[in-house]
Design a protein around this motif. Sequence first.
Motif, mmCIF file in Angstrom:
data_model
loop_
_atom_site.group_PDB
_atom_site.id
_atom_site.type_symbol
_atom_site.label_atom_id
_atom_site.label_comp_id
_atom_site.label_asym_id
_atom_site.label_seq_id
_atom_site.Cartn_x
_atom_site.Cartn_y
_atom_site.Cartn_z
ATOM 1 N N ASN A 48 38.660 59.547 18.690
ATOM 2 C CA ASN A 48 38.164 59.145 17.276
ATOM 3 C C ASN A 48 38.515 60.249 16.353
ATOM 4 O O ASN A 48 38.300 61.358 16.674
ATOM 5 C CB ASN A 48 36.779 58.706 17.402
ATOM 6 C CG ASN A 48 36.343 57.868 15.988
ATOM 7 O OD1 ASN A 48 37.026 57.168 15.607
ATOM 8 N ND2 ASN A 48 34.881 58.305 15.521
ATOM 9 N N GLU A 50 36.954 60.766 13.511
ATOM 10 C CA GLU A 50 35.850 61.090 12.970
ATOM 11 C C GLU A 50 34.845 62.133 13.704
ATOM 12 O O GLU A 50 34.897 62.334 14.944
ATOM 13 C CB GLU A 50 34.876 59.720 12.773
ATOM 14 C CG GLU A 50 35.460 58.919 11.825
ATOM 15 C CD GLU A 50 35.190 58.877 10.421
ATOM 16 O OE1 GLU A 50 33.909 59.238 10.112
ATOM 17 O OE2 GLU A 50 35.894 58.750 9.793
ATOM 18 N N MET A 60 30.522 51.111 19.868
ATOM 19 C CA MET A 60 31.197 51.355 18.717
ATOM 20 C C MET A 60 30.540 50.585 17.547
ATOM 21 O O MET A 60 30.373 49.464 17.704
ATOM 22 C CB MET A 60 32.666 51.139 18.385
ATOM 23 C CG MET A 60 33.404 51.858 17.478
ATOM 24 S SD MET A 60 35.312 51.508 17.704
ATOM 25 C CE MET A 60 35.793 51.319 16.111
ATOM 26 N N GLN A 65 32.414 51.352 10.755
ATOM 27 C CA GLN A 65 33.342 50.851 11.934
ATOM 28 C C GLN A 65 33.021 49.522 12.225
ATOM 29 O O GLN A 65 31.728 49.139 12.458
ATOM 30 C CB GLN A 65 33.126 51.896 13.063
ATOM 31 C CG GLN A 65 33.590 53.154 12.744
ATOM 32 C CD GLN A 65 33.520 54.184 13.666
ATOM 33 O OE1 GLN A 65 32.569 53.940 14.512
ATOM 34 N NE2 GLN A 65 34.088 55.174 14.055
ATOM 35 N N THR A 72 37.809 50.398 10.029
ATOM 36 C CA THR A 72 37.210 51.486 10.107
ATOM 37 C C THR A 72 37.471 52.463 8.971
ATOM 38 O O THR A 72 38.285 52.145 8.152
ATOM 39 C CB THR A 72 37.629 52.566 11.129
ATOM 40 O OG1 THR A 72 39.000 52.829 11.004
ATOM 41 C CG2 THR A 72 37.528 51.894 12.681
ATOM 42 N N ALA A 76 39.642 56.546 11.926
ATOM 43 C CA ALA A 76 38.977 56.026 13.505
ATOM 44 C C ALA A 76 40.190 55.118 13.655
ATOM 45 O O ALA A 76 40.692 54.410 12.750
ATOM 46 C CB ALA A 76 37.651 55.572 13.419
ATOM 47 N N LEU A 89 32.622 53.335 21.692
ATOM 48 C CA LEU A 89 32.785 54.952 21.513
ATOM 49 C C LEU A 89 31.704 55.475 22.543
ATOM 50 O O LEU A 89 30.892 55.072 22.473
ATOM 51 C CB LEU A 89 32.545 55.253 20.239
ATOM 52 C CG LEU A 89 33.548 55.162 19.217
ATOM 53 C CD1 LEU A 89 32.730 55.467 17.756
ATOM 54 C CD2 LEU A 89 34.694 56.073 19.391
ATOM 55 N N LEU A 99 37.279 56.713 21.977
ATOM 56 C CA LEU A 99 37.173 54.947 21.945
ATOM 57 C C LEU A 99 37.798 54.632 23.329
ATOM 58 O O LEU A 99 38.879 55.365 23.656
ATOM 59 C CB LEU A 99 38.190 54.600 20.734
ATOM 60 C CG LEU A 99 38.230 53.227 20.679
ATOM 61 C CD1 LEU A 99 37.000 52.338 20.233
ATOM 62 C CD2 LEU A 99 39.310 52.713 19.697
#
Length: 172
Positions: A48, A50, A60, A65, A72, A76, A89, A99
């Motif tokens: 991911n 982020e 997730m 998101q 997202t 991401a 996630l 992910l």
Amino acid sequence: MPKFTIGGAKDMPKVLGLFNDQEAAKSAISSIKDLGISEDKISLVAKNGEDQDIEAGAEMGAEGQNLVDGTTTGGAIGGVAGVLASAGLLAIPGLGPVLAAGPIAAGLTGAAAGGVTGGLVDYGIDQQEGERYAGEVEGGNILVAVEDTEQEKINDIAAKLKDAGSYDVATH
């Protein structure tokens, strides 16, 4: 009788493809589904973009998101996740938010201490290849893996991965 693990059947033929482009990975997954391959045989692993604190095994759904529509914020890769309903996630020690979807995701959840490499080994990939794929994911690339009992379908899947733009396709 096949030997099953958390991440799926170790001895079931698999094909793995690496992508450096979200749209290409998304296209590959769609093409594979068009072959009649069910989502429970398709896996996805990607780092991911982020820097978020997410508990291991969390679905997730962090701020910004949305798996349902694939949107997202902050880089991401939700667009790819939106292609597979089971995506979520996971927090992987040393790597951060990852992910994951499909049989590999189950292995990653159970092998958090082993990280992506441990999850891939559980999935039936040898240690050296698992480390290589884990390094690719850590570098920001997207891993798509598909398993099937029929070798002919595995060959078709490999062709779909290549056609969609995978820069590295291998069967295991």
